[in-house]
Write a protein that holds these residues in place. Sequence first.
Motif, PDB file in Angstrom:
ATOM      1  N   LYS A 254      30.644  41.573  36.576  1.00 40.11           N
ATOM      2  CA  LYS A 254      30.103  42.390  35.453  1.00 40.11           C
ATOM      3  C   LYS A 254      29.715  41.802  34.155  1.00 40.11           C
TER       4      LYS A 254
ATOM      5  N   SER B 190      39.705  42.015  41.484  1.00 38.58           N
ATOM      6  CA  SER B 190      39.607  42.826  40.188  1.00 38.58           C
ATOM      7  C   SER B 190      39.048  41.735  39.181  1.00 38.58           C
ATOM      8  N   GLU B 191      39.496  40.418  39.160  1.00 42.99           N
ATOM      9  CA  GLU B 191      38.877  39.326  38.145  1.00 42.99           C
ATOM     10  C   GLU B 191      37.655  39.018  38.661  1.00 42.99           C
TER      11      GLU B 191
ATOM     12  N   LYS C  30      35.167  41.795  37.464  1.00 42.44           N
ATOM     13  CA  LYS C  30      35.126  41.536  36.009  1.00 42.44           C
ATOM     14  C   LYS C  30      34.217  40.528  35.505  1.00 42.44           C
TER      15      LYS C  30
END
Length: 147
Positions: free
Chosen positions: A94, A87-88, A91
């Motif tokens: 992105k 997830s990191e 992120k």
Amino acid sequence: MDVLNLLEKIEDIVEDASKFPLSNKVMIDKEEVLEVINEIRLKLPDEINRASWVAKERQRILTEAQSEAEELIEKVKEQQKMYIEESEIAKQAKLYAKQIVEEAEQKANDMKLGAYSYSDDILSKLQDKIKDINNIIEDNRDMLKKM
């Protein structure tokens, strides 16, 4: 359990025994009671061994279950950590992509402004040349008129 049955048998012997008048004392058959007690002694080690085995087996199963539970908890924690890291990473990717797009848009704007400025400069020079040519033409016409 056989031992419990044998203890009940002794209890029955005592209950069924003849009572002494005016007392709680009873008369029992010594041989019969000793025989039941001897059977209890013979059966007791088997019962104790079985109970001991059951206790050990129970403890082994509990220990094994605890170990499996701890392994499962560790696996879940590792997966959770991996998902958090993924997830990191997503992120960060992105954010990085957003920065690249913003930089590209800024460069495109800069290039567009540069092109406009360059075009304006060229047109300004062309305009000056045309003015010069126009002045030369007017001067030449004036000279022709004077002749």
